[in-house]
Write a protein that holds these residues in place. Sequence first.
Motif, PDB file in Angstrom:
ATOM      1  N   HIS A   2      28.057 -10.700 -18.249  1.00  0.00           N
ATOM      2  CA  HIS A   2      27.286 -11.660 -17.894  1.00  0.00           C
ATOM      3  C   HIS A   2      27.737 -12.955 -17.744  1.00  0.00           C
ATOM      4  CE1 HIS A   2      23.783 -13.978 -16.388  1.00  0.00           C
ATOM      5  NE2 HIS A   2      24.020 -14.781 -17.290  1.00  0.00           N
TER       6      HIS A   2
ATOM      7  N   HIS B  45      29.172 -15.026 -14.646  1.00  0.00           N
ATOM      8  CA  HIS B  45      28.765 -16.323 -14.294  1.00  0.00           C
ATOM      9  C   HIS B  45      30.217 -17.339 -13.925  1.00  0.00           C
ATOM     10  CE1 HIS B  45      26.639 -20.119 -14.655  1.00  0.00           C
ATOM     11  NE2 HIS B  45      27.409 -20.632 -15.770  1.00  0.00           N
TER      12      HIS B  45
ATOM     13  N   TYR C 238      21.745 -20.294 -11.249  1.00  0.00           N
ATOM     14  CA  TYR C 238      22.801 -19.521 -11.852  1.00  0.00           C
ATOM     15  C   TYR C 238      23.993 -20.584 -12.041  1.00  0.00           C
ATOM     16  CZ  TYR C 238      25.228 -15.138 -13.171  1.00  0.00           C
ATOM     17  OH  TYR C 238      25.765 -14.129 -13.512  1.00  0.00           O
TER      18      TYR C 238
END
Length: 112
Positions: free
Chosen positions: A43, A47, A78
């Motif tokens: 993740h 990102h 995000y």
Amino acid sequence: VRRPEAWLFPGDRAGQPITRDAVGQACAKARDLSRLPKPVTPHSLRHAFAVHLLETGADVRTIQLLLGHRSLATTAHYLRIATNKVCATSSPFELLPRPAPTPLPPAKPQYF
């Protein structure tokens, strides 16, 4: 239309893809080898990918498509920490024409 016969990321078992756990373990190993102080996860890599795209000028809609988000709001959330791009963006007011500076009146002569 056609399903490939081989996985893009094959796993340890023949005919099976790599597992989520294997990807997480590879990230942890890379973190340990590089001695990074912060966690490295799939993740966090995703990102970072999105933030770097934004900072190099990609528009949020393109990033949304690359990340596979249905909602643009999800992509905007995000990328909330990508402040360099926001701070570097010119205000529309900066694009307005500026009046020419008025010349200063001539200085009064000074007597000794």
